[in-house]
Design a protein around this motif. Structure first.
Motif, PDB file in Angstrom:
ATOM      1  N   PRO A 270      10.824   4.946 -19.906  1.00 37.02           N
ATOM      2  CA  PRO A 270      11.264   3.907 -18.975  1.00 37.02           C
ATOM      3  C   PRO A 270      10.349   2.682 -19.040  1.00 37.02           C
ATOM      4  N   HIS A 271      10.912   1.532 -18.681  1.00 36.63           N
ATOM      5  CA  HIS A 271      10.099   0.313 -18.521  1.00 36.63           C
ATOM      6  C   HIS A 271       9.489   0.371 -17.118  1.00 36.63           C
ATOM      7  N   ILE A 272       8.161   0.320 -17.032  1.00 39.02           N
ATOM      8  CA  ILE A 272       7.458   0.530 -15.759  1.00 39.02           C
ATOM      9  C   ILE A 272       6.580  -0.675 -15.417  1.00 39.02           C
ATOM     10  N   VAL A 273       6.676  -1.112 -14.167  1.00 37.77           N
ATOM     11  CA  VAL A 273       5.882  -2.235 -13.662  1.00 37.77           C
ATOM     12  C   VAL A 273       5.258  -1.823 -12.327  1.00 37.77           C
ATOM     13  N   THR A 274       3.993  -2.180 -12.124  1.00 36.73           N
ATOM     14  CA  THR A 274       3.330  -1.912 -10.832  1.00 36.73           C
ATOM     15  C   THR A 274       2.755  -3.206 -10.266  1.00 36.73           C
ATOM     16  N   CYS A 275       2.980  -3.422  -8.972  1.00 39.60           N
ATOM     17  CA  CYS A 275       2.471  -4.621  -8.289  1.00 39.60           C
ATOM     18  C   CYS A 275       1.905  -4.226  -6.926  1.00 39.60           C
ATOM     19  N   THR A 276       1.111  -5.137  -6.370  1.00 44.97           N
ATOM     20  CA  THR A 276       0.626  -4.968  -5.006  1.00 44.97           C
ATOM     21  C   THR A 276       1.020  -6.194  -4.187  1.00 44.97           C
TER      22      THR A 276
ATOM     23  N   PRO B  68     -17.133   0.770  29.773  1.00 44.76           N
ATOM     24  CA  PRO B  68     -16.870   1.233  28.407  1.00 44.76           C
ATOM     25  C   PRO B  68     -15.691   2.216  28.347  1.00 44.76           C
ATOM     26  N   THR B  69     -14.918   2.114  27.280  1.00 48.11           N
ATOM     27  CA  THR B  69     -13.767   2.997  27.051  1.00 48.11           C
ATOM     28  C   THR B  69     -14.045   3.806  25.783  1.00 48.11           C
ATOM     29  N   PRO B  70     -14.634   5.005  25.905  1.00 50.55           N
ATOM     30  CA  PRO B  70     -14.959   5.781  24.704  1.00 50.55           C
ATOM     31  C   PRO B  70     -13.718   6.071  23.861  1.00 50.55           C
ATOM     32  N   ASN B  71     -13.863   5.900  22.546  1.00 51.42           N
ATOM     33  CA  ASN B  71     -12.802   6.194  21.569  1.00 51.42           C
ATOM     34  C   ASN B  71     -11.523   5.390  21.808  1.00 51.42           C
ATOM     35  N   GLY B  72     -11.640   4.267  22.519  1.00 52.80           N
ATOM     36  CA  GLY B  72     -10.448   3.423  22.723  1.00 52.80           C
ATOM     37  C   GLY B  72      -9.978   2.789  21.431  1.00 52.80           C
ATOM     38  N   ILE B  73     -10.932   2.557  20.539  1.00 54.59           N
ATOM     39  CA  ILE B  73     -10.603   2.002  19.215  1.00 54.59           C
ATOM     40  C   ILE B  73     -10.991   3.040  18.174  1.00 54.59           C
ATOM     41  N   ASN B  74     -10.038   3.379  17.312  1.00 52.91           N
ATOM     42  CA  ASN B  74     -10.282   4.405  16.291  1.00 52.91           C
ATOM     43  C   ASN B  74     -11.221   3.896  15.201  1.00 52.91           C
ATOM     44  N   TYR B  75     -10.947   2.669  14.730  1.00 51.59           N
ATOM     45  CA  TYR B  75     -11.804   2.063  13.713  1.00 51.59           C
ATOM     46  C   TYR B  75     -11.472   0.577  13.599  1.00 51.59           C
ATOM     47  N   ILE B  76     -12.349  -0.154  12.912  1.00 53.24           N
ATOM     48  CA  ILE B  76     -12.161  -1.587  12.679  1.00 53.24           C
ATOM     49  C   ILE B  76     -11.997  -1.809  11.177  1.00 53.24           C
ATOM     50  N   ILE B  77     -11.005  -2.626  10.794  1.00 54.19           N
ATOM     51  CA  ILE B  77     -10.887  -3.054   9.395  1.00 54.19           C
ATOM     52  C   ILE B  77     -11.384  -4.492   9.322  1.00 54.19           C
ATOM     53  N   SER B  78     -12.438  -4.702   8.562  1.00 53.46           N
ATOM     54  CA  SER B  78     -13.048  -6.031   8.403  1.00 53.46           C
ATOM     55  C   SER B  78     -12.490  -6.662   7.124  1.00 53.46           C
ATOM     56  N   THR B  79     -11.859  -7.837   7.266  1.00 52.74           N
ATOM     57  CA  THR B  79     -11.210  -8.458   6.101  1.00 52.74           C
ATOM     58  C   THR B  79     -11.223  -9.983   6.234  1.00 52.74           C
ATOM     59  N   LYS B  80     -10.522 -10.639   5.329  1.00 48.90           N
ATOM     60  CA  LYS B  80     -10.438 -12.113   5.320  1.00 48.90           C
ATOM     61  C   LYS B  80      -9.091 -12.506   4.735  1.00 48.90           C
ATOM     62  N   ALA B  81      -8.830 -13.811   4.647  1.00 52.38           N
ATOM     63  CA  ALA B  81      -7.574 -14.270   4.040  1.00 52.38           C
ATOM     64  C   ALA B  81      -7.577 -13.924   2.552  1.00 52.38           C
ATOM     65  N   GLY B  82      -6.397 -13.621   2.024  1.00 48.94           N
ATOM     66  CA  GLY B  82      -6.327 -13.194   0.626  1.00 48.94           C
ATOM     67  C   GLY B  82      -5.103 -13.720  -0.088  1.00 48.94           C
ATOM     68  N   PRO B  83      -4.938 -13.332  -1.359  1.00 42.81           N
ATOM     69  CA  PRO B  83      -3.850 -13.841  -2.199  1.00 42.81           C
ATOM     70  C   PRO B  83      -2.522 -13.136  -1.954  1.00 42.81           C
ATOM     71  N   GLY B  84      -1.474 -13.695  -2.533  1.00 46.12           N
ATOM     72  CA  GLY B  84      -0.138 -13.101  -2.476  1.00 46.12           C
ATOM     73  C   GLY B  84      -0.004 -11.946  -3.462  1.00 46.12           C
ATOM     74  N   PRO B  85       1.233 -11.532  -3.762  1.00 50.37           N
ATOM     75  CA  PRO B  85       1.458 -10.385  -4.644  1.00 50.37           C
ATOM     76  C   PRO B  85       0.812 -10.538  -6.021  1.00 50.37           C
ATOM     77  N   CYS B  86       0.396  -9.408  -6.578  1.00 47.64           N
ATOM     78  CA  CYS B  86      -0.284  -9.383  -7.882  1.00 47.64           C
ATOM     79  C   CYS B  86       0.337  -8.299  -8.761  1.00 47.64           C
ATOM     80  N   ILE B  87       0.309  -8.526 -10.064  1.00 52.90           N
ATOM     81  CA  ILE B  87       0.727  -7.505 -11.037  1.00 52.90           C
ATOM     82  C   ILE B  87      -0.498  -6.673 -11.402  1.00 52.90           C
ATOM     83  N   ILE B  88      -0.327  -5.351 -11.512  1.00 54.04           N
ATOM     84  CA  ILE B  88      -1.401  -4.454 -11.945  1.00 54.04           C
ATOM     85  C   ILE B  88      -1.167  -4.145 -13.425  1.00 54.04           C
ATOM     86  N   GLU B  89      -2.062  -4.626 -14.269  1.00 57.85           N
ATOM     87  CA  GLU B  89      -1.884  -4.443 -15.724  1.00 57.85           C
ATOM     88  C   GLU B  89      -2.280  -3.043 -16.188  1.00 57.85           C
TER      89      GLU B  89
END
Length: 403
Positions: free
Chosen positions: A9-15, A365-386
Motif C-alpha cells: 500500500p501507499h502509506i503517508v503519516t502526518c501530525t 488549598p484543593t488537594p489533587n484538584g489538578i491532575n497535571y500541567i502541560i507546559s507548552t507554547k505556540a507551534g506550527p501547523g500540520p507536518c509530514i513524518i518522513e
C-alpha cells in the motif's frame, strides 16, 4: 505519488496540532456544512506536547474503507468523516481530470483507504481532540491523494475548529457569508515565531469525557440563548478586531483581558442556554479566582485563563512568569505526585512564592484538584513524518500490534 503494487500500500503519516480559541466558536448557522454564527481566533499549541498522529494507507487489496482511533476500530460511516473523505477524493479526481502532471491512475482514486490515528492527550475531555483529529485526517488524506491548496474548508466539515488547526501560530476562522460555505475558511494572522515569549499552561482538572458534547450543546444554545445571538451580532466582530491588533502588537495586557472576558461570556451563553449547560466545575472556578487574585496582587495582567467546553483551564502567560505561577498552582492545588510527574512538556524552573502572595490569593488549598500541567507554547501547523518507522500502520496497511 509512486506506483503501488497490490502487496505494498501507499502509506503517508502526518501530525496535526491542538488549537485553543481565545475568541470562542460556539453556534452554527448550518449544521451540515458546519458554518459558524460568528468568527473566532485561536492559538495553535506546539505539537511536541499536544498532537494527533494519523497514518493513511491506500491499496487495491483493501475491500472497504476502515479507521482505527487510539487502538480501537471506529465507524467510518460517520457523516463528518465521510464528508472529508468524499471531498478529498473529489478534488483528487478533479486534479486528474484537469490533466495535472503525475496525476495518473496510481493516485488510487477507486482504491479503499485504511486510516489509523492516535492522540497523545485525553480525547473528548475539552482539549480540542476533534480539531486536531480532523485536521490531521484531512492533511494526511490530501498528502496520500496528491491534493494541494487550502484545506481548511474541508477540515471545517469534519469539526468546525479543525479548520484553525490547519495553520500554526495565531489563526482566525472567518465565518463567511456564502450559503455554500466556500468563504468560511481559516487564515493565519501571525506565525508561531511572532510571539516567542508567549507560554501556555494546560491545567488538566479532569481527563474524563465531558457530560454534554459540543455539537449538541451548540444546537441547544443557538435555539434558546438570547445572549448567544447578541454575542454573535454585537460582541464578537469588535472583539476579533481588538484581538488581532493585540496579537500583532504582542500586547499581553489587551490579549489577556479579551481572552478572559471571551471565555467568561462563552460560559455565560452556556448558562443562558435552556436547560443550562455546565462545563466548568468547582476546580475551574477556583482557578478563575486564583488568576484574578494573582493579577490583582501585581496590579497587572500577568496570566489569563481560557476554558473551552470542559473543565480544564488553559493559562496564557509570558515566559518570565511561568516558574512562579506554576509554583502558585502547586501550592493551592497540591498534587500527590512529585514535581516531575505533575509538570509535563516544556521544563519549568523552580521558584519560591512569598507569604504576601499566598495571603493575597487566600484560597483554601484543593488537594489533587489538578491532575497535571502541560507546559507548552505556540507551534506550527500540520507536518509530514518522513520516517517510515513512525507509521501507525504496518506495510500491509493494518494497525501495528503495539497499538
Amino acid at each position: 505519488m509512486p506506483e503501488e503494487t497490490t502487496s505494498r500500500p501507499h502509506i503517508v503519516t502526518c501530525t496535526a496540532p491542538v488549537n485553543i480559541a481565545v475568541v470562542k466558536y460556539w453556534g452554527k448557522r448550518d449544521e451540515d456544512l458546519i458554518l459558524p454564527i460568528s468568527s473566532s481566533l485561536s492559538v495553535t499549541l506546539h505539537q511536541d506536547q499536544l498532537k494527533t498522529t494519523t497514518t493513511v494507507a491506500i491499496s487495491t487489496s483493501f475491500k472497504v474503507d476502515r479507521m482505527w482511533l487510539n487502538g480501537k476500530e471506529e465507524d467510518i460511516t460517520h457523516p463528518r468523516l465521510q464528508s472529508c473523505l468524499r471531498e478529498i477524493r473529489r478534488l483528487a479526481r478533479k486534479r486528474r481530470n484537469d490533466g495535472e502532471p503525475d496525476s495518473t491512475e496510481s493516485t488510487g482514486l477507486s482504491h479503499k483507504v485504511h486510516i489509523c490515528s492516535v492522540n497523545n492527550f485525553p480525547t473528548a475531555a475539552g482539549l480540542a481532540s476533534s480539531a486536531a483529529g480532523f485536521a490531521c485526517l484531512v492533511y494526511s488524506l490530501a498528502q496520500a491523494f496528491g491534493v494541494e491548496g487550502d484545506l481548511s474548508g474541508i477540515a471545517r466539515q469534519g469539526s468546525g475548529s479543525a479548520c484553525r488547526s490547519m495553520y500554526g501560530g495565531f489563526v482566525q476562522w472567518i465565518m463567511g457569508n456564502r450559503d455554500d460555505g466556500k468563504d468560511s475558511i481559516a487564515q493565519q494572522v501571525e506565525p508561531e515565531s511572532h510571539w516567542p515569549e508567549l507560554r501556555i499552561l494546560v491545567l488538566v482538572a479532569s481527563a474524563k469525557r465531558k457530560p454534554i458534547g459540543s455539537t449538541s450543546g451548540m444546537q441547544t444554545s443557538v435555539q434558546t440563548s438570547v445572549l448567544l445571538k447578541h454575542r454573535a451580532e454585537s460582541v464578537v466582530p469588535h472583539r476579533m478586531d481588538k484581538m488581532i491588533k493585540a496579537v500583532q502588537k504582542r500586547d499581553f495586557a489587551a490579549f489577556a483581558e479579551i481572552t478572559m472576558k471571551d471565555s467568561n461570556q462563552f460560559h455565560a451563553t452556556c448558562l443562558d442556554t435552556y436547560p443550562p449547560i455546565f462545563y466548568l466545575n468547582s476546580v475551574s472556578q477556583q482557578i478563575i479566582h486564583l488568576v484574578h487574585r494573582y493579577n490583582g496582587h501585581y496590579r497587572e495582567s500577568r496570566v489569563a485563563y481560557s476554558f473551552d467546553a470542559g473543565p480544564n483551564a488553559v493559562i496564557f502567560t509570558l515566559q518570565q512568569h511561568v516558574p512562579e505561577f506554576v509554583r502558585v498552582v502547586q501550592h493551592f492545588f497540591p498534587p500527590d505526585t512529585n514535581g516531575e510527574d505533575f509538570i509535563k512538556g516544556l521544563p519549568v524552573k523552580g521558584a519560591a512564592i512569598s507569604e504576601e502572595l499566598k495571603e493575597a490569593i487566600g484560597l483554601e488549598p484543593t488537594p489533587n484538584g489538578i491532575n497535571y500541567i502541560i507546559s507548552t507554547k505556540a507551534g506550527p501547523g500540520p507536518c509530514i513524518i518522513e520516517d517510515s518507522s513512525q507509521h501507525l500502520l504496518s506495510p500491509d496497511g493494518f494497525p501495528k500490534k503495539a497499538l
